[in-house]
Design a protein around this motif. Sequence first.
Motif, PDB file in Angstrom:
ATOM      1  N   VAL A 125       0.834  -1.200   0.000  1.00  0.00           N
ATOM      2  CA  VAL A 125       0.000   0.000   0.000  1.00  0.00           C
ATOM      3  C   VAL A 125       0.871   1.252   0.000  1.00  0.00           C
ATOM      4  CG1 VAL A 125      -1.723   1.301   1.296  1.00  0.00           C
ATOM      5  CG2 VAL A 125      -1.879  -1.197   1.178  1.00  0.00           C
ATOM      6  N   ALA A 126       1.823   1.317   0.933  1.00  0.00           N
ATOM      7  CA  ALA A 126       2.721   2.462   1.018  1.00  0.00           C
ATOM      8  C   ALA A 126       3.956   2.062   1.816  1.00  0.00           C
ATOM      9  CB  ALA A 126       2.038   3.659   1.692  1.00  0.00           C
ATOM     10  N   VAL A 127       5.107   2.621   1.449  1.00  0.00           N
ATOM     11  CA  VAL A 127       6.345   2.361   2.174  1.00  0.00           C
ATOM     12  C   VAL A 127       7.111   3.651   2.339  1.00  0.00           C
ATOM     13  CG1 VAL A 127       6.599  -0.062   1.480  1.00  0.00           C
ATOM     14  CG2 VAL A 127       7.565   1.747   0.034  1.00  0.00           C
ATOM     15  N   ALA A 128       7.946   3.703   3.379  1.00  0.00           N
ATOM     16  CA  ALA A 128       8.748   4.890   3.631  1.00  0.00           C
ATOM     17  C   ALA A 128       9.974   4.508   4.434  1.00  0.00           C
ATOM     18  CB  ALA A 128       7.939   5.939   4.398  1.00  0.00           C
ATOM     19  N   ARG A 129      11.012   5.312   4.261  1.00  0.00           N
ATOM     20  CA  ARG A 129      12.225   5.071   5.034  1.00  0.00           C
ATOM     21  C   ARG A 129      12.071   5.752   6.379  1.00  0.00           C
ATOM     22  NH1 ARG A 129      16.109   2.672   3.518  1.00  0.00           N
ATOM     23  NH2 ARG A 129      15.566   2.909   1.318  1.00  0.00           N
ATOM     24  N   LEU A 130      12.434   5.038   7.446  1.00  0.00           N
ATOM     25  CA  LEU A 130      12.349   5.609   8.783  1.00  0.00           C
ATOM     26  C   LEU A 130      13.166   6.890   8.864  1.00  0.00           C
ATOM     27  CD1 LEU A 130      12.566   2.542  11.133  1.00  0.00           C
ATOM     28  CD2 LEU A 130      10.716   4.197  11.012  1.00  0.00           C
ATOM     29  N   GLY A 131      12.667   7.848   9.562  1.00  0.00           N
ATOM     30  CA  GLY A 131      13.372   9.108   9.735  1.00  0.00           C
ATOM     31  C   GLY A 131      13.135  10.094   8.614  1.00  0.00           C
ATOM     32  N   SER A 132      12.502   9.651   7.551  1.00  0.00           N
ATOM     33  CA  SER A 132      12.232  10.553   6.437  1.00  0.00           C
ATOM     34  C   SER A 132      10.826  11.125   6.558  1.00  0.00           C
ATOM     35  CB  SER A 132      12.372   9.806   5.109  1.00  0.00           C
ATOM     36  OG  SER A 132      11.922  10.614   4.045  1.00  0.00           O
ATOM     37  N   ASP A 133      10.665  12.346   6.158  1.00  0.00           N
ATOM     38  CA  ASP A 133       9.339  12.963   6.138  1.00  0.00           C
ATOM     39  C   ASP A 133       8.581  12.611   4.873  1.00  0.00           C
ATOM     40  OD1 ASP A 133      10.611  16.002   7.671  1.00  0.00           O
ATOM     41  OD2 ASP A 133       9.754  14.202   8.574  1.00  0.00           O
ATOM     42  N   LYS A 134       9.259  11.990   3.922  1.00  0.00           N
ATOM     43  CA  LYS A 134       8.633  11.666   2.649  1.00  0.00           C
ATOM     44  C   LYS A 134       8.251  10.196   2.598  1.00  0.00           C
ATOM     45  CE  LYS A 134      11.207  15.168   0.047  1.00  0.00           C
ATOM     46  NZ  LYS A 134      12.110  15.408  -1.112  1.00  0.00           N
ATOM     47  N   THR A 135       7.117   9.922   1.973  1.00  0.00           N
ATOM     48  CA  THR A 135       6.728   8.542   1.720  1.00  0.00           C
ATOM     49  C   THR A 135       7.387   8.102   0.420  1.00  0.00           C
ATOM     50  OG1 THR A 135       4.646   8.784   2.900  1.00  0.00           O
ATOM     51  CG2 THR A 135       4.785   6.999   1.298  1.00  0.00           C
ATOM     52  N   THR A 136       8.068   6.979   0.481  1.00  0.00           N
ATOM     53  CA  THR A 136       8.834   6.516  -0.673  1.00  0.00           C
ATOM     54  C   THR A 136       7.938   6.152  -1.839  1.00  0.00           C
ATOM     55  OG1 THR A 136      10.534   5.689   0.815  1.00  0.00           O
ATOM     56  CG2 THR A 136      10.553   4.841  -1.444  1.00  0.00           C
ATOM     57  N   ALA A 137       6.862   5.442  -1.554  1.00  0.00           N
ATOM     58  CA  ALA A 137       5.997   4.995  -2.649  1.00  0.00           C
ATOM     59  C   ALA A 137       4.606   4.676  -2.135  1.00  0.00           C
ATOM     60  CB  ALA A 137       6.588   3.744  -3.317  1.00  0.00           C
ATOM     61  N   TYR A 138       3.627   4.960  -2.965  1.00  0.00           N
ATOM     62  CA  TYR A 138       2.246   4.545  -2.757  1.00  0.00           C
ATOM     63  C   TYR A 138       1.840   3.647  -3.922  1.00  0.00           C
ATOM     64  CZ  TYR A 138       1.211   8.214   0.757  1.00  0.00           C
ATOM     65  OH  TYR A 138       1.179   9.005   1.874  1.00  0.00           O
ATOM     66  N   ALA A 139       1.015   2.674  -3.630  1.00  0.00           N
ATOM     67  CA  ALA A 139       0.418   1.886  -4.714  1.00  0.00           C
ATOM     68  C   ALA A 139      -0.524   2.773  -5.513  1.00  0.00           C
ATOM     69  CB  ALA A 139      -0.353   0.706  -4.133  1.00  0.00           C
ATOM     70  N   ASP A 140      -0.598   2.520  -6.802  1.00  0.00           N
ATOM     71  CA  ASP A 140      -1.441   3.353  -7.654  1.00  0.00           C
ATOM     72  C   ASP A 140      -2.893   3.353  -7.187  1.00  0.00           C
ATOM     73  OD1 ASP A 140       0.269   2.575 -10.799  1.00  0.00           O
ATOM     74  OD2 ASP A 140       0.665   4.071  -9.253  1.00  0.00           O
ATOM     75  N   PHE A 141      -3.357   2.253  -6.655  1.00  0.00           N
ATOM     76  CA  PHE A 141      -4.766   2.159  -6.304  1.00  0.00           C
ATOM     77  C   PHE A 141      -5.141   2.950  -5.045  1.00  0.00           C
ATOM     78  CE2 PHE A 141      -3.812  -0.743  -2.925  1.00  0.00           C
ATOM     79  CZ  PHE A 141      -2.857  -1.633  -3.404  1.00  0.00           C
ATOM     80  N   VAL A 142      -4.159   3.534  -4.342  1.00  0.00           N
ATOM     81  CA  VAL A 142      -4.489   4.343  -3.159  1.00  0.00           C
ATOM     82  C   VAL A 142      -4.042   5.797  -3.291  1.00  0.00           C
ATOM     83  CG1 VAL A 142      -4.392   2.333  -1.652  1.00  0.00           C
ATOM     84  CG2 VAL A 142      -2.379   3.827  -1.866  1.00  0.00           C
ATOM     85  N   LYS A 143      -3.365   6.128  -4.369  1.00  0.00           N
ATOM     86  CA  LYS A 143      -2.881   7.497  -4.523  1.00  0.00           C
ATOM     87  C   LYS A 143      -4.041   8.486  -4.498  1.00  0.00           C
ATOM     88  CE  LYS A 143       1.407   6.577  -7.030  1.00  0.00           C
ATOM     89  NZ  LYS A 143       2.118   6.661  -8.328  1.00  0.00           N
ATOM     90  N   GLY A 144      -3.858   9.525  -3.690  1.00  0.00           N
ATOM     91  CA  GLY A 144      -4.879  10.545  -3.562  1.00  0.00           C
ATOM     92  C   GLY A 144      -5.943  10.219  -2.534  1.00  0.00           C
ATOM     93  N   ARG A 145      -5.961   8.989  -2.037  1.00  0.00           N
ATOM     94  CA  ARG A 145      -6.960   8.589  -1.044  1.00  0.00           C
ATOM     95  C   ARG A 145      -6.341   8.250   0.306  1.00  0.00           C
ATOM     96  NH1 ARG A 145      -9.963   4.071  -1.760  1.00  0.00           N
ATOM     97  NH2 ARG A 145      -8.326   2.964  -2.907  1.00  0.00           N
ATOM     98  N   PHE A 146      -5.187   7.615   0.309  1.00  0.00           N
ATOM     99  CA  PHE A 146      -4.526   7.182   1.542  1.00  0.00           C
ATOM    100  C   PHE A 146      -3.294   8.046   1.799  1.00  0.00           C
ATOM    101  CE2 PHE A 146      -5.840   2.388   1.436  1.00  0.00           C
ATOM    102  CZ  PHE A 146      -7.156   2.757   1.275  1.00  0.00           C
ATOM    103  N   THR A 147      -3.017   8.279   3.076  1.00  0.00           N
ATOM    104  CA  THR A 147      -1.818   9.017   3.464  1.00  0.00           C
ATOM    105  C   THR A 147      -1.080   8.240   4.536  1.00  0.00           C
ATOM    106  OG1 THR A 147      -2.894  11.135   2.998  1.00  0.00           O
ATOM    107  CG2 THR A 147      -0.909  11.177   4.353  1.00  0.00           C
ATOM    108  N   PHE A 148       0.197   7.987   4.286  1.00  0.00           N
ATOM    109  CA  PHE A 148       1.068   7.272   5.222  1.00  0.00           C
ATOM    110  C   PHE A 148       1.902   8.309   5.963  1.00  0.00           C
ATOM    111  CE2 PHE A 148       3.599   4.510   7.350  1.00  0.00           C
ATOM    112  CZ  PHE A 148       4.709   3.945   6.727  1.00  0.00           C
ATOM    113  N   SER A 149       1.782   8.338   7.289  1.00  0.00           N
ATOM    114  CA  SER A 149       2.561   9.281   8.071  1.00  0.00           C
ATOM    115  C   SER A 149       3.289   8.542   9.188  1.00  0.00           C
ATOM    116  CB  SER A 149       1.672  10.382   8.645  1.00  0.00           C
ATOM    117  OG  SER A 149       0.667   9.845   9.473  1.00  0.00           O
TER     118      SER A 149
END
Length: 125
Positions: free
Chosen positions: A48-72
């Motif tokens: 669904v979504a992945v991110a590197r620890l310590g980063s404020d940016k989300t590395t990647a979202y799956a296309d099917f959740v872009k614009g709907r889901f937010t990973f924080s």
Amino acid sequence: QVHLVESGGGSVQAGGSLKLSCIVSKDIDRRGCVGWFRQAPGKGREGVAVARLGSDKTTAYADFVKGRFTFSRDNAANNLYLQMNSLKPDDTAMYYCAARSGWACRLIASDFFTWGQGTQVTVSS
């Protein structure tokens, strides 16, 4: 050993929202990667979504959740969140948070070594 505990799942109608939480134990590799995955009945586990620890940016979202889901991430508290809006029946699945050490940070379930127990999300039409 890293431990992950998810919460926040439930049942909602289409168009509704849920916020999932994941508590990550303190001994996680701070240079590693964390993410959310899901698995619907009879299907494989998908990113669904992945991110590197310590980063404020989300590395990647799956296309099917872009614009709907937010990973924080609350990096100080080691908490992960997945805000899910505009939910659809196709989003019905068990949702897992996951963690891995090392540099790779991709939407590929087999890359991840440590998993939570999952939290169920059910979206009705």
